[in-house]
Design an enzyme around this catalytic site. Sequence first.
Site, short mmCIF file in Angstrom:
data_model
loop_
_atom_site.label_atom_id
_atom_site.label_comp_id
_atom_site.label_asym_id
_atom_site.label_seq_id
_atom_site.Cartn_x
_atom_site.Cartn_y
_atom_site.Cartn_z
N ASP A 174 -10.47 25.44 -31.72
CA ASP A 174 -11.07 25.33 -30.39
C ASP A 174 -11.48 23.92 -29.99
OD1 ASP A 174 -13.08 25.15 -32.24
OD2 ASP A 174 -14.42 26.59 -31.28
N GLU A 175 -11.09 22.90 -30.74
CA GLU A 175 -11.44 21.55 -30.33
C GLU A 175 -10.43 20.54 -30.85
OE1 GLU A 175 -15.01 19.85 -32.05
OE2 GLU A 175 -15.01 21.36 -33.64
N ASP B 173 -13.57 20.65 -26.10
CA ASP B 173 -14.21 21.71 -26.89
C ASP B 173 -14.23 22.98 -26.04
OD1 ASP B 173 -15.56 23.11 -28.80
OD2 ASP B 173 -17.46 22.05 -28.57
#
EC number: 2.7.7.7
Length: 356
Positions: free
Chosen positions: A106-107, A11
């Site tokens: 983003d993850e 993350d």
Amino acid sequence: MDTSRKIIHIDMDAFYASVEQRDHPEFRGKPLIIGGDPNKRGVVSTCSYEARKYGVHSAMPTRQAAKLCPNGIFIHGNMAHYVEVSSQIREIFSRYTDVIEPLSLDEAYLDVTENKKGMKSATMVARDIQQTIYRELGLTASAGVSFNKFIAKIASDFKKPAGITVVAPEEAEAFLEQIPVTKFYGVGKVTAEKLHRLGIETGADLKKWSEWDLIRELHKHGYQLYRHVRGRSNNIVNPHRDRKSVGKETTFEFNVLDNRILEQSLMKFAKKVEERLIKLQKHGKTVVLKLRYSDFTTITKRLTLNEYTNDANQIYQAAALLLRESYKGQDSIRLIGLTVTNLKPVYFENLRLEGL
């Protein structure tokens, strides 16, 4: 329960804001808020850790963020650039494994049970990925390492920013007992309130309840929570995962007759759906309204738009039209939901962050 898999959840830390602070030295060390003009309608997409100290967080109205953080720097952001950086991060992941399940820009989940580097320790892989991202891109990431996706995701949030948390199979139940139930997958505002009324605040509280009692009180969520708190969850990382729809629904604490309350719910849902679609780099063409009456009769109505959209206002207007056509106050509503389907990727030049 298979505990042999080695799964990492990566993350990125305050991703959009961190990219801006990396690229613009004048933003570094200052409360930066991605969300546009605080004098106009909009919500916070993300913010730097400096802004979080003031209580600012994602999905907060920008007006409220400005009151909490009057010295905050508000910008619209550059989604196309974030997509580009995300692809650079994805390329780093691919040096270690091809079994990658992206969740958003983003993850992502990575299965490194068998990895390209030949590392036997998933912890070593996670640390190496963190260091490579920082060295090559100047960004920090947090990592959770465990044997299933549910625990890995919770663990990645445990030591932010730039942290790494490892949960071995024999440590899983003790780890989950200390976690607030609001961190558990699928626990939204309504479920959290129900759990609070039942005296369930942590995993340890949850574990005291039998499977039957949880199902009686929370239905399918009860079954999921019973499994999750015991470390039983999906551990298959799916590199071909592709969302077919994005939606949001809620079950009211009390049955609702007031159209205004229903419309307010749809507006909230539309904003959530917009945020999720932008993160997924997608837009949709069909809006679906779901209504469940007090007698548990459920109806769904859909409207296909003339063009693809990820705009909250357009999504809301379509859903509100369906509501007006479908609901005449004839019976109280127990549940309302809004979903956007018929999705396709957004071309980079058309990506929008307006109002976020």
